[in-house]
Design a protein around this motif. Structure first.
Motif, mmCIF file in Angstrom:
data_model
loop_
_atom_site.group_PDB
_atom_site.id
_atom_site.type_symbol
_atom_site.label_atom_id
_atom_site.label_comp_id
_atom_site.label_asym_id
_atom_site.label_seq_id
_atom_site.Cartn_x
_atom_site.Cartn_y
_atom_site.Cartn_z
ATOM 1 N N GLY A 103 1.658 112.798 71.560
ATOM 2 C CA GLY A 103 2.655 111.820 71.172
ATOM 3 C C GLY A 103 2.839 110.766 72.257
ATOM 4 O O GLY A 103 2.253 110.842 73.323
ATOM 5 N N ALA A 104 3.731 109.833 71.964
ATOM 6 C CA ALA A 104 3.948 108.735 72.877
ATOM 7 C C ALA A 104 4.706 109.172 74.119
ATOM 8 O O ALA A 104 4.557 108.565 75.172
ATOM 9 N N GLY A 105 5.566 110.161 73.972
ATOM 10 C CA GLY A 105 6.362 110.601 75.103
ATOM 11 C C GLY A 105 6.523 112.100 75.068
ATOM 12 O O GLY A 105 5.957 112.801 74.229
ATOM 13 N N VAL A 106 7.330 112.593 76.018
ATOM 14 C CA VAL A 106 7.619 114.018 76.061
ATOM 15 C C VAL A 106 8.649 114.329 74.979
ATOM 16 O O VAL A 106 9.686 113.672 74.899
ATOM 17 N N SER A 107 8.347 115.314 74.182
ATOM 18 C CA SER A 107 9.221 115.671 73.077
ATOM 19 C C SER A 107 9.833 117.036 73.315
ATOM 20 O O SER A 107 9.113 117.993 73.653
ATOM 21 N N GLN A 108 11.142 117.138 73.142
ATOM 22 C CA GLN A 108 11.822 118.410 73.339
ATOM 23 C C GLN A 108 12.611 118.778 72.089
ATOM 24 O O GLN A 108 13.159 117.917 71.403
ATOM 25 N N LYS A 113 23.178 135.975 73.283
ATOM 26 C CA LYS A 113 22.021 135.683 72.442
ATOM 27 C C LYS A 113 20.884 135.112 73.274
ATOM 28 O O LYS A 113 21.084 134.583 74.359
ATOM 29 N N ASP A 114 19.674 135.221 72.725
ATOM 30 C CA ASP A 114 18.505 134.618 73.358
ATOM 31 C C ASP A 114 18.260 133.239 72.752
ATOM 32 O O ASP A 114 18.530 133.015 71.573
ATOM 33 N N VAL A 115 17.752 132.325 73.574
ATOM 34 C CA VAL A 115 17.403 131.002 73.069
ATOM 35 C C VAL A 115 16.008 130.613 73.559
ATOM 36 O O VAL A 115 15.570 131.062 74.628
ATOM 37 N N GLU A 116 15.358 129.800 72.751
ATOM 38 C CA GLU A 116 14.054 129.246 73.133
ATOM 39 C C GLU A 116 14.115 127.735 73.043
ATOM 40 O O GLU A 116 14.571 127.179 72.040
ATOM 41 N N LEU A 117 13.638 127.095 74.081
ATOM 42 C CA LEU A 117 13.595 125.640 74.126
ATOM 43 C C LEU A 117 12.132 125.228 74.242
ATOM 44 O O LEU A 117 11.379 125.805 75.019
ATOM 45 N N ARG A 118 11.778 124.199 73.486
ATOM 46 C CA ARG A 118 10.373 123.819 73.400
ATOM 47 C C ARG A 118 10.144 122.457 74.013
ATOM 48 O O ARG A 118 10.985 121.564 73.922
ATOM 49 N N CYS A 119 8.972 122.301 74.625
ATOM 50 C CA CYS A 119 8.578 121.025 75.211
ATOM 51 C C CYS A 119 7.140 120.697 74.831
ATOM 52 O O CYS A 119 6.235 121.506 75.055
ATOM 53 N N ASP A 120 6.947 119.501 74.279
ATOM 54 C CA ASP A 120 5.613 118.968 74.022
ATOM 55 C C ASP A 120 5.349 117.859 75.032
ATOM 56 O O ASP A 120 5.951 116.781 74.927
ATOM 57 N N PRO A 121 4.494 118.073 75.996
ATOM 58 C CA PRO A 121 4.258 117.047 77.017
ATOM 59 C C PRO A 121 3.394 115.916 76.465
ATOM 60 O O PRO A 121 2.872 115.997 75.353
ATOM 61 N N PRO A 162 16.661 130.749 87.997
ATOM 62 C CA PRO A 162 17.872 131.319 88.609
ATOM 63 C C PRO A 162 18.026 132.821 88.455
ATOM 64 O O PRO A 162 18.733 133.437 89.238
ATOM 65 N N SER A 163 17.397 133.412 87.465
ATOM 66 C CA SER A 163 17.501 134.864 87.282
ATOM 67 C C SER A 163 16.347 135.333 86.405
ATOM 68 O O SER A 163 15.606 134.525 85.844
ATOM 69 N N ASP A 164 16.212 136.645 86.287
ATOM 70 C CA ASP A 164 15.122 137.184 85.469
ATOM 71 C C ASP A 164 15.407 137.050 83.977
ATOM 72 O O ASP A 164 14.578 137.442 83.154
ATOM 73 N N ARG A 165 16.548 136.481 83.635
ATOM 74 C CA ARG A 165 16.807 136.199 82.222
ATOM 75 C C ARG A 165 16.037 134.956 81.760
ATOM 76 O O ARG A 165 15.906 134.711 80.568
ATOM 77 N N PHE A 166 15.570 134.192 82.737
ATOM 78 C CA PHE A 166 14.843 132.958 82.451
ATOM 79 C C PHE A 166 13.347 133.204 82.560
ATOM 80 O O PHE A 166 12.877 133.816 83.521
ATOM 81 N N SER A 167 12.612 132.691 81.586
ATOM 82 C CA SER A 167 11.153 132.758 81.643
ATOM 83 C C SER A 167 10.589 131.559 80.922
ATOM 84 O O SER A 167 11.275 130.910 80.123
ATOM 85 N N ALA A 168 9.358 131.256 81.215
ATOM 86 C CA ALA A 168 8.707 130.133 80.542
ATOM 87 C C ALA A 168 7.229 130.411 80.448
ATOM 88 O O ALA A 168 6.658 131.127 81.274
ATOM 89 N N GLU A 169 6.643 129.855 79.433
ATOM 90 C CA GLU A 169 5.201 129.938 79.279
ATOM 91 C C GLU A 169 4.678 128.609 78.778
ATOM 92 O O GLU A 169 5.411 127.798 78.219
ATOM 93 N N THR A 209 7.372 126.691 76.397
ATOM 94 C CA THR A 209 8.618 127.244 75.881
ATOM 95 C C THR A 209 9.408 127.859 77.021
ATOM 96 O O THR A 209 8.866 128.667 77.784
ATOM 97 N N LEU A 210 10.648 127.470 77.122
ATOM 98 C CA LEU A 210 11.570 128.067 78.095
ATOM 99 C C LEU A 210 12.481 129.020 77.328
ATOM 100 O O LEU A 210 13.117 128.618 76.346
ATOM 101 N N THR A 211 12.509 130.256 77.757
ATOM 102 C CA THR A 211 13.315 131.270 77.086
ATOM 103 C C THR A 211 14.419 131.746 78.005
ATOM 104 O O THR A 211 14.175 132.041 79.178
ATOM 105 N N ILE A 212 15.614 131.785 77.463
ATOM 106 C CA ILE A 212 16.752 132.322 78.198
ATOM 107 C C ILE A 212 17.264 133.519 77.414
ATOM 108 O O ILE A 212 17.687 133.390 76.252
#
Lengths: 113, 116
Positions: B1-6, B17-25, B61-68, B76-79
């Protein structure tokens, strides 16, 4: 605490005047510095950068000055316009493996009509 | 895409609860960063990916945070077990390469996370 900090959290200038935003950094090994502009609700946007082997760099209406002796960075905006109103962050890049940027807390620039 | 999409741009969740955040570079950018920005604060580095190298997780900041990052592109950033102090805007950025003089990061508009 922050390794990159700003002298003033807010700055108000009259439209048409020049703005100067200051930044102090603490890591003397940092080799690269960037200024970012962040408008409300948006991600930071690159303005200008400077390497540590330079002391001045000019862009369009913006100038960055680097004083390594006192570890000080400034951003000068000429003829400030309403569209320049935003939060300005300076960032330094260290020499660690990730070479990630360390950001300061930002200065809110408000341009008055 | 033209820019970074989140995505999502906004997420409200309940504590625990768990959340997942997505990033398309930006296509072709090999370096990808996650930052966190609390209200009125600067950007806090979380994690960095560069090509196929092992990620730098030193900012998590803690082991509750991970990303792949799959296939060297989408991340994907998972909390897990979210806490109220996790409330912030999570910004993703990418750059063409990571090296001296090429530190320009292109940021997405962020994912605003609110933990109730």
């Amino acid at each position: 605490g922050e390794s990159v900090g700003l002298h003033l959290p807010t700055l108000s200038v009259q439209e048409g005047d020049n703005s100067i935003i200051n930044c102090a950094y603490s890591n003397s090994a940092s080799d690269y510095f960037i200024w970012y502009k962040q408008e409300s609700g948006k991600g930071p946007q690159f303005i200008i950068d400077i390497r540590s082997n330079m002391d001045k760099r000019q862009g369009q209406r913006v100038t960055v000055l680097l004083n390594k002796t006192v570890k000080h960075l400034s951003l000068q905006i000429a003829a400030t316009q309403p569209g320049d109103s935003a939060v300005y962050f300076c960032a330094e890049r260290g020499t660690g493996s990730a070479r990630q940027l360390t950001f300061g807390s930002g200065t809110q620039l408000t341009v008055l009509p | 895409g033209a820019g970074v999409s989140q995505s999502p741009s906004n997420k409200v969740t309940e504590k625990g609860k768990d959340v997942e955040l997505r990033c398309d570079p930006i296509s072709g950018h090999t370096a990808l960063y996650w930052y966190r920005q609390s209200l009125g604060q600067g950007l806090e580095f979380l994690i960095y990916f560069q090509g196929n190298s092992a990620p730098d997780k030193s900012g998590l900041p803690s082991d509750r945070f991970s990303a792949e990052r799959t296939g060297g592109s989408v991340s994907t950033l998972t909390i897990q077990r979210t806490q109220q102090e996790d409330s912030a805007v999570y910004l993703c950025a990418s750059s063409r390469i990571a090296g001296v003089g090429t530190g320009e990061l292109f940021f997405g508009e962020g994912s605003r996370l609110t933990v109730l």
